[in-house]
Design an enzyme around this catalytic site. Structure first.
Site, mmCIF file in Angstrom:
data_model
loop_
_atom_site.group_PDB
_atom_site.id
_atom_site.type_symbol
_atom_site.label_atom_id
_atom_site.label_comp_id
_atom_site.label_asym_id
_atom_site.label_seq_id
_atom_site.Cartn_x
_atom_site.Cartn_y
_atom_site.Cartn_z
ATOM 1 N N GLY A 8 0.828 -1.209 0.000
ATOM 2 C CA GLY A 8 0.000 0.000 0.000
ATOM 3 C C GLY A 8 0.856 1.250 0.000
ATOM 4 O O GLY A 8 0.463 2.301 0.512
ATOM 5 N N ALA A 10 1.683 3.320 -2.278
ATOM 6 C CA ALA A 10 1.422 4.410 -3.223
ATOM 7 C C ALA A 10 0.567 5.527 -2.632
ATOM 8 O O ALA A 10 0.429 6.580 -3.252
ATOM 9 C CB ALA A 10 0.740 3.853 -4.477
ATOM 10 N N GLY A 12 -1.450 7.424 1.106
ATOM 11 C CA GLY A 12 -1.804 7.517 2.518
ATOM 12 C C GLY A 12 -0.709 7.084 3.482
ATOM 13 O O GLY A 12 0.450 7.542 3.396
ATOM 14 N N ASP A 32 2.157 -2.144 -4.549
ATOM 15 C CA ASP A 32 0.830 -1.541 -4.671
ATOM 16 C C ASP A 32 0.263 -1.884 -6.056
ATOM 17 O O ASP A 32 0.949 -2.467 -6.905
ATOM 18 C CB ASP A 32 0.891 -0.023 -4.463
ATOM 19 C CG ASP A 32 -0.406 0.550 -3.877
ATOM 20 O OD1 ASP A 32 -1.488 0.276 -4.456
ATOM 21 O OD2 ASP A 32 -0.349 1.244 -2.847
ATOM 22 N N ASP A 41 -1.567 -7.082 -7.389
ATOM 23 C CA ASP A 41 -2.910 -7.050 -6.822
ATOM 24 C C ASP A 41 -2.970 -8.057 -5.679
ATOM 25 O O ASP A 41 -3.022 -9.274 -5.902
ATOM 26 C CB ASP A 41 -3.937 -7.394 -7.916
ATOM 27 C CG ASP A 41 -5.360 -7.357 -7.379
ATOM 28 O OD1 ASP A 41 -5.537 -7.171 -6.153
ATOM 29 O OD2 ASP A 41 -6.290 -7.531 -8.188
ATOM 30 N N LEU A 42 -2.953 -7.538 -4.455
ATOM 31 C CA LEU A 42 -2.893 -8.416 -3.281
ATOM 32 C C LEU A 42 -4.258 -9.019 -2.931
ATOM 33 O O LEU A 42 -4.366 -9.743 -1.946
ATOM 34 C CB LEU A 42 -2.328 -7.641 -2.085
ATOM 35 C CG LEU A 42 -0.896 -7.119 -2.290
ATOM 36 C CD1 LEU A 42 -0.452 -6.293 -1.082
ATOM 37 C CD2 LEU A 42 0.080 -8.262 -2.546
ATOM 38 N N SER A 109 -7.460 -1.490 13.089
ATOM 39 C CA SER A 109 -8.275 -0.271 13.068
ATOM 40 C C SER A 109 -9.021 -0.137 14.388
ATOM 41 O O SER A 109 -9.407 -1.156 14.991
ATOM 42 C CB SER A 109 -9.278 -0.371 11.916
ATOM 43 O OG SER A 109 -10.324 0.562 12.066
ATOM 44 N N TYR A 147 -15.746 -4.647 7.334
ATOM 45 C CA TYR A 147 -14.427 -4.033 7.541
ATOM 46 C C TYR A 147 -13.848 -4.306 8.928
ATOM 47 O O TYR A 147 -12.728 -4.830 9.035
ATOM 48 C CB TYR A 147 -14.517 -2.524 7.263
ATOM 49 C CG TYR A 147 -13.229 -1.764 7.453
ATOM 50 C CD1 TYR A 147 -12.204 -1.800 6.513
ATOM 51 C CD2 TYR A 147 -13.021 -0.989 8.600
ATOM 52 C CE1 TYR A 147 -11.018 -1.085 6.693
ATOM 53 C CE2 TYR A 147 -11.839 -0.271 8.786
ATOM 54 C CZ TYR A 147 -10.849 -0.323 7.829
ATOM 55 O OH TYR A 147 -9.676 0.383 8.029
ATOM 56 N N LYS A 151 -10.364 -6.476 10.123
ATOM 57 C CA LYS A 151 -9.289 -5.831 10.885
ATOM 58 C C LYS A 151 -9.122 -6.498 12.260
ATOM 59 O O LYS A 151 -8.005 -6.534 12.801
ATOM 60 C CB LYS A 151 -9.584 -4.337 11.033
ATOM 61 C CG LYS A 151 -9.526 -3.575 9.718
ATOM 62 C CD LYS A 151 -8.117 -3.610 9.142
ATOM 63 C CE LYS A 151 -7.956 -2.734 7.926
ATOM 64 N NZ LYS A 151 -6.571 -2.708 7.432
#
Ligand code: NAD
Length: 254
Positions: A8, A10, A12, A32, A41-42, A109, A147, A151
């Site tokens: 990730g 690329a 944030g 990414d 593509d994970l 999260s 979500y 997490k």
């Protein structure tokens, strides 16, 4: 200086972490969908194994930032694949390459502990390692509900595996950020069904966090100053959970 993998990378938090580690003099290999050293593509097993095939053979650390938030029109099965399997399968594949000492961090999260009602069956389905089953269980829900379960599974995977990884000199930890101002939180704000919920989120510090603040925590956990952290789920949410659930943690055992 060390060699690190950041998924990730690329955008944030992953982009801020990549930049900070490079500023500290480390080599960082980003993974990414685009704009990364390794394009992969994970969400798919093939994408994960293609990425692992070209990642360095010796690692001082890794951060699994690639993730998708729940959105009204986003399928929940995709979240199970990216958020849980896209992190755990890559880390398990990389495990033999980690130096002693080294460290890996996954991004959970604070939605795990502040969003009520997520399905424990999805957590268990992820932890079972059966991705097809996890995708099927996730598909019983909308992705905003799925979500936090994905997490929670990540954090639980860290808790279950950290002692064995520690025996090999690899410190395994998770962080649990609250609202962080990144393209991901912008996606939530752009979702007409979710925007009002985000606006109602209490923020005791009066603002969301920045990607750079989370990157600083990640760099700390990866580096020598974090060398006594193992199996921790480090909450970093500007006080939201303390406001909502002040008396629920630390919890008595038994
Ligand atoms: P972001 O959207 O800015 O970055 C996520 C990155 O993951 C993107 O570059 C994206 O391309 C990549 N990614 C998505 N699907 C992928 C796939 N299939 N294969 C490879 N890469 C993929 O989001 P962010 O806010 O920086 O989030 C980073 C992590 O932090 C995520 O796991 C997210 O769930 C978690 N998190 C974010 C917040 C927040 O408020 N921003 C809060 C708690 C946790």
């Amino acid at each position: 200086m060390g060699v690190f993998v950041v998924t990730g990378s690329a955008s944030g938090i992953g982009a801020a972490t990549t930049a900070l580690l490079r500023t500290e003099g480390h080599d960082v290999v980003g993974v990414d969908l685009q704009n990364a050293e390794v394009t992969a593509d994970l969400s798919t097993r093939a994408g994960r194994s293609n990425a692992v095939a070209v990642l360095p053979q010796r690692l001082d650390g890794a951060v699994m930032c690639a993730g998708l938030v729940g959105l009204t029109d986003r399928p929940a099965a995709l979240l199970a694949s990216v958020n849980y399997f896209g992190a755990v399968e890559v880390l398990e594949s990389l495990r033999p390459r980690f130096a002693d000492p080294s460290a890996a961090v996954v991004i959970s999260s604070n939605s795990v502990t502040i969003q009520p009602g997520w399905d424990p069956d999805l957590l268990e389905a992820c932890l079972s390692g059966d991705e097809a089953h996890a995708r099927e269980v996730a598909g019983r829900h909308d992705s905003p509900t799925a979500y936090p379960a994905t997490k929670a599974a990540l954090a639980r995977w860290v808790r279950r595996n950290a002692p064995a990884w520690a025996a090999d000199g690899i410190r395994l930890n998770a962080i649990a950020p609250g609202l962080i101002e990144t393209p991901l939180s912008q996606e939530v704000r752009a979702d007409p069904h979710l925007a009002p919920l985000m606006e109602s989120l209490p923020l005791p510090l009066g603002r969301g966090g920045t990607a750079e603040e989370i990157a600083a925590l990640l760099a700390f956990l990866l580096g020598p100053s974090g060398r006594f952290f193992s199996g921790s789920v480090v909450l970093c949410d500007g006080g939201t959970e303390a406001l909502l659930r002040p008396d629920d943690w630390p919890a008595r055992w038994g």
